[in-house]
Design an enzyme around this catalytic site. Structure first.
Site, PDB file in Angstrom:
ATOM      1  N   GLY A  12       0.779  -1.236   0.000  1.00 15.30           N
ATOM      2  CA  GLY A  12       0.000   0.000   0.000  1.00 15.30           C
ATOM      3  C   GLY A  12       0.809   1.283   0.000  1.00 15.30           C
ATOM      4  O   GLY A  12       0.340   2.329   0.449  1.00 15.30           O
ATOM      5  N   ASN A 108      -4.823   2.791 -13.382  1.00 12.26           N
ATOM      6  CA  ASN A 108      -3.869   1.824 -12.817  1.00 12.26           C
ATOM      7  C   ASN A 108      -2.478   2.429 -12.857  1.00 12.26           C
ATOM      8  O   ASN A 108      -2.125   3.172 -13.770  1.00 12.26           O
ATOM      9  CB  ASN A 108      -3.893   0.519 -13.638  1.00 12.26           C
ATOM     10  CG  ASN A 108      -2.914  -0.521 -13.122  1.00 12.26           C
ATOM     11  OD1 ASN A 108      -2.875  -0.817 -11.936  1.00 12.26           O
ATOM     12  ND2 ASN A 108      -2.080  -1.051 -14.023  1.00 12.26           N
ATOM     13  N   HIS A 110       1.402   1.336 -13.230  1.00 15.00           N
ATOM     14  CA  HIS A 110       2.230   0.203 -13.624  1.00 15.00           C
ATOM     15  C   HIS A 110       3.696   0.623 -13.526  1.00 15.00           C
ATOM     16  O   HIS A 110       4.049   1.716 -13.985  1.00 15.00           O
ATOM     17  CB  HIS A 110       1.889  -0.257 -15.049  1.00 15.00           C
ATOM     18  CG  HIS A 110       2.682  -1.449 -15.489  1.00 15.00           C
ATOM     19  ND1 HIS A 110       2.408  -2.728 -15.050  1.00 15.00           N
ATOM     20  CD2 HIS A 110       3.777  -1.541 -16.280  1.00 15.00           C
ATOM     21  CE1 HIS A 110       3.311  -3.557 -15.575  1.00 15.00           C
ATOM     22  NE2 HIS A 110       4.138  -2.866 -16.322  1.00 15.00           N
TER      23      HIS A 110
HETATM   24  C1  GRF Z   1       4.421  -1.644  -6.912  1.00  9.27           C
HETATM   25  O1  GRF Z   1       5.559  -2.111  -7.628  1.00  9.27           O
HETATM   26  C2  GRF Z   1       3.427  -1.042  -7.881  1.00  9.27           C
HETATM   27  O2  GRF Z   1       4.050  -0.409  -8.969  1.00  9.27           O
HETATM   28  C3  GRF Z   1       2.712  -2.221  -8.374  1.00  9.27           C
HETATM   29  O3  GRF Z   1       2.514  -3.003  -7.184  1.00  9.27           O
HETATM   30  C4  GRF Z   1       3.658  -2.846  -6.325  1.00  9.27           C
HETATM   31  C5  GRF Z   1       3.250  -2.666  -4.878  1.00  9.27           C
HETATM   32  O4  GRF Z   1       2.635  -1.432  -4.737  1.00  9.27           O
HETATM   33  N1  GRF Z   1       1.509  -1.837  -9.064  1.00  9.27           N
HETATM   34  P1  GRF Z   1       2.080  -0.903  -3.285  1.00  9.27           P
HETATM   35  O5  GRF Z   1       3.291  -0.685  -2.397  1.00  9.27           O
HETATM   36  O6  GRF Z   1       1.196  -1.993  -2.727  1.00  9.27           O
HETATM   37  O7  GRF Z   1       1.361   0.361  -3.601  1.00  9.27           O
END
Ligand code: GRF
Length: 207
Positions: A12, A108, A110
């Site tokens: 998160g 989204n 990415h």
């Molecule tokens: C990150 O690498 C993000 O780019 C991808 O999921 C991973 C975890 O993201 N979409 P978060 O720390 O849970 O926001």
């Protein structure tokens, strides 16, 4: 006021960037109506609770068929008054049926410069492993609208990050998060809240 629903699966940190952006005023006119994770133990849920944000776990594994999962998700989002769905580290592939319920209102983040290193199988650390294996010198992150494909919707914003000699997937992921993801996702949400996104021939522009 733009009410967003944030879908998460992991730590998160992108959710935290949104929470911080609303708190420090870099995201205007926006509130988080709900955070939904497919994984009950996701730390993202803890981040939501720490900030007084409604947090739910809705897992496709708990539903007999995909349409029941879709209904549970759309029902929770609608009940929370959500008008923009934000996928922030969300690892469930959403059905065409779900996407059509929020057509043009799902974004989204990415962790690459789409169309490089994206599509089926490219998520989390796997993206950065492939970036390093290919030896590209510049990577980054992309915020895009979600359509029926995987990482195929109109690109809204991108930010480049240099790949450094000696990088590991972990060091590169951290830099892409810090220098790109946590910057462009809040910026796009702010732009949407201020109605500054335009689509022309399926190309998105921030005005
Ligand atoms: C990150 O690498 C993000 O780019 C991808 O999921 C991973 C975890 O993201 N979409 P978060 O720390 O849970 O926001």
């Amino acid at each position: 006021m733009l009410t967003i629903g944030v879908l998460v699966s992991g730590g998160g940190t992108n959710l935290q960037a949104i929470i911080d952006g609303i708190g420090n005023g870099s995201i205007q006119g926006t509130r988080i109506g709900i955070v939904i994770s497919n994984k009950p133990g996701a730390f993202a849920l803890e981040r939501a609770k720490q900030n007084g944000i409604r947090a739910l776990t809705i897992s496709p594994k708990d539903y007999a068929d995909p349409s029941a999962y879709d209904d549970a998700m759309t029902g929770a989002l609608r009940e929370a008054g959500v008008s923009l769905v934000v996928l922030a580290g969300f690892l469930v592939v959403l059905s065409e049926r779900f996407v059509s319920c929020f057509a043009g209102r799902i974004i989204n983040i990415h962790p690459s410069l789409i169309p490089s290193f994206c599509g089926n199988g490219y998520y989390g650390l796997k993206v950065h492993e492939q970036v390093l294996k290919r030896g590209v010198k510049v990577t980054g992150a992309t915020v895009h609208f979600v359509d029926a494909g995987t990482d195929t919707g109109p690109i809204i914003m991108q930010r480049a990050v240099a790949v450094k000699r000696g990088d590991t997937p972990e060091t590169l992921q951290k830099r892409v998060m810090e220098e790109a993801e946590w910057v462009i996702l809040p910026a796009v949400i702010n732009a949407i809240a201020q109605d500054r996104i335009r689509l022309e021939d399926n190309i998105a522009y921030v005005i």
